[in-house]
Structure formats: C-alpha cells, structure tokens
Design an enzyme around this catalytic site. Structure first.
Site, mmCIF file in Angstrom:
data_model
loop_
_atom_site.group_PDB
_atom_site.id
_atom_site.type_symbol
_atom_site.label_atom_id
_atom_site.label_comp_id
_atom_site.label_asym_id
_atom_site.label_seq_id
_atom_site.Cartn_x
_atom_site.Cartn_y
_atom_site.Cartn_z
ATOM 1 N N ALA A 20 3.270 7.260 2.722
ATOM 2 C CA ALA A 20 4.779 6.893 2.730
ATOM 3 C C ALA A 20 5.751 8.153 1.769
ATOM 4 C CB ALA A 20 5.289 5.373 1.482
ATOM 5 N N ARG A 32 4.874 4.011 -4.776
ATOM 6 C CA ARG A 32 4.312 3.527 -6.046
ATOM 7 C C ARG A 32 4.746 4.975 -7.140
ATOM 8 N NH1 ARG A 32 0.562 2.881 -2.769
ATOM 9 N NH2 ARG A 32 -0.868 0.797 -2.624
ATOM 10 N N GLN A 98 -0.714 6.398 7.464
ATOM 11 C CA GLN A 98 -0.373 5.160 6.883
ATOM 12 C C GLN A 98 0.685 4.644 7.108
ATOM 13 O OE1 GLN A 98 -2.243 5.061 2.645
ATOM 14 N NE2 GLN A 98 -1.944 7.213 3.323
ATOM 15 N N VAL A 100 4.538 2.039 8.452
ATOM 16 C CA VAL A 100 4.832 1.707 10.098
ATOM 17 C C VAL A 100 6.369 1.150 10.426
ATOM 18 C CG1 VAL A 100 3.337 -0.101 8.902
ATOM 19 C CG2 VAL A 100 5.524 -0.273 7.862
ATOM 20 N N HIS A 116 -1.929 1.533 9.400
ATOM 21 C CA HIS A 116 -1.300 -0.386 8.708
ATOM 22 C C HIS A 116 -0.850 -0.831 9.645
ATOM 23 C CE1 HIS A 116 -2.421 1.516 4.566
ATOM 24 N NE2 HIS A 116 -3.984 1.529 4.902
ATOM 25 N N CYS A 127 -1.963 -16.224 18.643
ATOM 26 C CA CYS A 127 -2.295 -15.903 19.659
ATOM 27 C C CYS A 127 -1.938 -14.571 19.691
ATOM 28 C CB CYS A 127 -1.764 -16.903 20.473
ATOM 29 S SG CYS A 127 0.431 -16.517 21.476
ATOM 30 N N CYS A 143 5.842 -19.355 17.425
ATOM 31 C CA CYS A 143 5.655 -18.845 18.887
ATOM 32 C C CYS A 143 5.970 -19.946 19.691
ATOM 33 C CB CYS A 143 4.580 -18.104 18.839
ATOM 34 S SG CYS A 143 3.777 -17.974 20.618
ATOM 35 N N CYS A 145 3.046 -21.268 21.504
ATOM 36 C CA CYS A 145 1.985 -21.238 21.014
ATOM 37 C C CYS A 145 2.379 -22.538 19.732
ATOM 38 C CB CYS A 145 0.135 -20.473 21.392
ATOM 39 S SG CYS A 145 0.460 -20.047 19.807
ATOM 40 N N SER A 184 -0.213 9.081 -2.336
ATOM 41 C CA SER A 184 -0.798 8.831 -3.442
ATOM 42 C C SER A 184 -2.833 8.710 -3.735
ATOM 43 C CB SER A 184 -0.423 7.409 -3.983
ATOM 44 O OG SER A 184 -0.882 6.429 -4.298
HETATM 45 N N1 APR Z 1 7.927 14.760 -0.813
HETATM 46 C C1 APR Z 1 6.212 15.314 -1.528
HETATM 47 N N2 APR Z 1 5.692 14.317 -2.096
HETATM 48 C C2 APR Z 1 6.412 12.208 -2.068
HETATM 49 C C3 APR Z 1 8.255 12.051 -1.263
HETATM 50 C C4 APR Z 1 7.728 14.220 -1.071
HETATM 51 N N3 APR Z 1 9.914 14.116 -0.263
HETATM 52 N N4 APR Z 1 8.087 11.469 -1.713
HETATM 53 C C5 APR Z 1 7.112 11.140 -2.163
HETATM 54 N N5 APR Z 1 6.055 11.551 -2.063
HETATM 55 C C6 APR Z 1 4.832 11.493 -3.087
HETATM 56 C C7 APR Z 1 4.477 10.384 -4.455
HETATM 57 O O1 APR Z 1 5.053 11.337 -4.918
HETATM 58 C C8 APR Z 1 3.913 9.079 -3.649
HETATM 59 O O2 APR Z 1 2.836 10.138 -4.629
HETATM 60 O O3 APR Z 1 4.075 10.157 -2.108
HETATM 61 C C9 APR Z 1 3.202 9.847 -2.475
HETATM 62 C C10 APR Z 1 3.566 8.505 -1.732
HETATM 63 O O4 APR Z 1 2.327 7.489 -2.744
HETATM 64 P P1 APR Z 1 2.448 6.087 -2.317
HETATM 65 O O5 APR Z 1 4.015 5.231 -2.551
HETATM 66 O O6 APR Z 1 1.476 5.611 -2.945
HETATM 67 O O7 APR Z 1 2.355 5.946 -0.425
HETATM 68 P P2 APR Z 1 1.317 5.641 0.156
HETATM 69 O O8 APR Z 1 0.383 6.150 -0.849
HETATM 70 O O9 APR Z 1 1.581 5.844 1.991
HETATM 71 O O10 APR Z 1 0.585 4.215 0.172
HETATM 72 C C11 APR Z 1 -0.427 4.125 0.616
HETATM 73 O O11 APR Z 1 -0.096 1.314 0.427
HETATM 74 O O12 APR Z 1 1.201 -0.645 -0.041
HETATM 75 C C12 APR Z 1 0.183 0.324 0.781
HETATM 76 O O13 APR Z 1 0.307 0.079 3.074
HETATM 77 C C13 APR Z 1 1.321 0.545 1.694
HETATM 78 O O14 APR Z 1 0.298 2.479 2.947
HETATM 79 C C14 APR Z 1 1.088 1.735 2.269
HETATM 80 C C15 APR Z 1 -0.531 2.262 1.263
#
Ligand code: APR
Length: 238
Positions: A20, A32, A98, A100, A116, A127, A143, A145, A184
């Site tokens: 993310a 997070r 990861q 979406v 994901h 369905c 749906c 169905c 993360s």
């Molecule tokens: N540059 C560098 N790092 C960044 C930036 C940026 N601009 N913005 C955010 N981050 C870092 C944050 O410090 C954080 O550690 O990206 C990391 C994102 O971690 P998460 O928020 O945990 O996202 P992610 O690792 O994709 O989560 C995995 O958890 O909730 C589920 O399905 C959801 O796919 C997701 C999965």
C-alpha cells in the site's frame, strides 16, 4: 542508491513486490502507517472479513464504497509510470502486488500478479458472476442467482486466488533481484515471497518508509525515503 542502480541494470530477472505504500503518493491511505493507516481508524475484523460481510453488511458496504470511490477519484503517480516504462524496456519482468487499486495496470504494466484481488470490480459470492462496482455502490447487491454481490478483494480469512499464488511463486523463483516497495511485510502468505526469493539466491531490496521484519534478510534497505523519489532517482540516466 548507486549499488541498487547497478544491481537493477546487471539483473536478468527483476521482480517488483508492492504494498500500500506504493499508492500513498496517489493520496490513497495505506493500512498501518501511524499517520494515515486505515487500520488505525477502522477495525478490520469488523469490516474486512467474511463474517463482517455476512453480519455487519451495512458498515461493510459503506467501508468498501468509500474505498471504491477513493480509487475512482485518484490515479497512478510517477512511480507507477516509471515501473511501466521499466517493464517496457525490459528492466523489470513482473510486479507482484498486494494492492487492489489496479494502478500498476492503469499505468501500463502488463505482467501484474494481484495477490489480494481487486477493488476494480465485484462478483457474486455464490456463483462468481462479475459485476461493476456501481451495482455495489448503489446498494443493488442481489445477484440473479440470489447470492450477495461483494467486492473482488480477498477478505481476511479468505484464501488467496490459487492462480495468483502460483504465478507469484513462479516469478519469485525466477527472480535474481526482488525489490519490495512500500509494504510493512506483516501479512502472510504475501510476506513469504521476499524470503523465498532470498532463499532461492536472489538479491533482496526493501524500500519502505519504516523498518520491516525482513530488513535483516535484505541486501539493501532504504528507509525514510518516499518511493516516488527513490524511483525517480533510479530512473535518471547517469
Ligand atoms: N514511500 C515509502 N514507504 C511508504 C510510503 C511511501 N510514500 N507510504 C507508506 N509507506 C510504507 C509505510 O511505512 C508502511 O510500512 O508502506 C508500508 C505499508 O504497509 P501497510 O500499510 O501494512 O500495507 P501493506 O504492507 O500493503 O499491507 C498488506 O494488509 O490489510 C491488508 O490486504 C491489506 O494488502 C494489504 C495487506
């Protein structure tokens, strides 16, 4: 950074793994980060699970409607476009994501593995028939169905798509350079892939604002820098 630029140009099979943090510079929140993380404001167990979909349906629908609209109102940033150029030029072979939001495909990447699922469309939980998000946003969730039309993201407790897992494993094992961007690395089984790459002999690079549990396995770690800036610097000719 010079070392990473050298690895990138010497590599024969670079795979990018995004979380993310790749999309926060498109103004989409991650999950997070202390400042903007969605899970600091919302409880995933009450919103992002099968149980929530069945027993907390109104809040479930509001939460995913809010996220669908957020994606509709924003777009890929320069970092996504650099990765698309790198795939076109053969510098990278694929992206395992990861995310979406569909931004990698929107920016032009062709080989993208969505671990994901996607928030770009919905499907019937019974369905499997695919539906556009407008049906869900307009609360027309029944749906033909009789099943419930739900977002095509993987909810907590659901299995990841088998085909995506197989493709991700295949790409990971072919990689000689595996670059994590903005995750993360706290969610399994997605967070297994960087370790599989490393164990399989690839160089592992982690670019993430904050420390991750896999930093000690990485050959290069870049903290406290925005992914967009890192990719722009790597993309400079010299
Ligand atoms: N540059 C560098 N790092 C960044 C930036 C940026 N601009 N913005 C955010 N981050 C870092 C944050 O410090 C954080 O550690 O990206 C990391 C994102 O971690 P998460 O928020 O945990 O996202 P992610 O690792 O994709 O989560 C995995 O958890 O909730 C589920 O399905 C959801 O796919 C997701 C999965």
């Amino acid at each position: 950074m010079d070392n990473l630029k050298k690895l990138l140009h010497e590599s024969n099979y670079t795979v990018i793994f995004t979380g993310a943090g790749m999309s926060t510079e498109s103004n989409l929140p991650d999950f997070r980060s202390a400042s903007i993380g969605l899970w600091n404001k919302f409880d995933p167990s009450k919103l992002a699970t099968i149980d929530a979909m069945k027993n907390n349906r109104e809040e479930f629908r509001e939460f995913y409607t809010m996220r669908m609209k957020a994606i509709q109102n924003t777009k890929p940033h320069i970092g996504h476009h650099i990765l698309a150029t790198w795939e076109k030029n053969g510098l990278i072979k694929s992206i395992i994501t990861q995310n979406v939001d569909g931004f990698h495909q929107q920016a032009g990447n062709k080989k993208v593995v969505e671990l994901h699922g996607t928030l770009r469309h919905c499907h019937c939980h019974l369905c499997g028939k695919i539906y556009c998000n407008e049906r869900f946003i307009n609360n027309e969730t029944k749906c033909k169905c009789g099943g419930f039309i739900r977002p095509s993201v993987v909810l907590f407790g659901e299995n990841l798509p088998e085909e995506a897992l197989e493709m991700a494993e295949k790409e990971t094992k072919k990689s000689d350079l595996f670059i994590v961007l903005g995750s993360s690395l706290q969610v399994s089984p997605a967070n297994y892939f960087p370790s599989i790459a490393k164990r399989n002999g690839a160089r592992l690079v982690i670019v993430n604002m904050e420390p991750t549990p896999l930093d000690d396995q990485a050959d290069i770690v870049i903290h406290h820098r925005k992914i967009g800036d890192v990719l722009k610097e790597l993309n400079q000719r010299n």
